[in-house]
Design a protein around this motif. Structure first.
Motif: not given
Length: 242
Positions: A185-192, A216-223
């Protein structure tokens, strides 16, 4: 005091601290309490007659509180405590780990009030826990992740908030062989992204995240980081993104 559906509720109003003989009676009955939820903490002065180091409920298994217990926390730390739900990273949290060797579930759904001080207290406390099954807490540093990777009991991990940035360092973190559920449960996806890029969860079957902002940039890295789990896990990975 009144009873509702098998649960006992206590209300205090205009009551003086317990006299010594009533305190002894209270402690006698407290031996039978196994589960306790504290909603208000403004009546603890009633127990001022008790010795400072007294554990009020020595056979307590579950403690849940919505209040910061401050200097009264030690009153509820039994050696049998298995489950603790606290509202914040308590300044004396390390005493929970030190006194409660049976602790299996620890839940702290909050942000750090002071990142440096609260973070260090949380990390030191978790590293003392040897039998955790479920952990819910603010973000961890890599050294604490390393400790958790060596806990064969751990099954569930929930990380709340992301105020502790993760900069990768070369630690020998073992794969998480038994963790089946991972939630963020975070504000951004950077930690994830940092966690999923560098850690392995070989038994993971449920991944959930609640992110306030996902460019989008974080989403791409996450997936991209998550994609390797779809190919290596023995069973399908259930991914939930609200």
């Amino acid at each position: 005091m009144y009873r509702n559906s098998g649960t006992m509720y206590f209300q205090f109003g205009g009551v003086e601290p317990l006299p010594e003989y009533e305190a002894r009676q209270f402690l006698h009955h407290a031996l039978h309490v196994r589960s306790l939820r504290i909603v208000y903490s403004n009546h603890f002065h009633l127990l001022s007659v008790l010795p400072n180091e007294t554990c009020i409920f020595p056979r307590l298994l579950s403690l849940s509180t919505d209040q910061d217990l401050n200097r009264y926390l030690h009153l509820f730390l039994s050696h049998t405590l298995c489950r603790g739900v606290l509202p914040v990273t308590h300044t004396d949290l390390i005493s929970v780990s030190a006194r409660c060797a049976a602790l299996e579930e620890l839940s702290i759904k909050s942000s750090f009030r002071n990142i440096a001080a609260d973070g260090q207290v949380l990390f030191d406390s978790i590293r003392l826990c040897k039998g955790l099954v479920a952990l819910v807490c603010p973000p961890l540093d890599w050294t604490t992740w390393e400790h958790l990777s060596n806990l064969p009991t751990l099954r569930t991990l929930e990380i709340w908030d992301d105020l502790c940035p993760l900069v990768w360092c070369n630690l020998n973190i073992a794969p998480f062989l038994d963790v089946t559920r991972l939630y963020f449960h975070t504000r951004t996806a950077a930690y994830i992204v940092a966690v999923t890029q560098h850690l392995e969860f070989s038994s993971l079957n449920q991944f959930e995240m609640d992110v306030s902002r996902l460019p989008w940039a974080e989403a791409e890295l996450l997936f991209h980081a998550l994609s390797r789990y779809f190919h290596t896990l023995p069973s399908p990975l259930n991914v939930t993104i609200p």
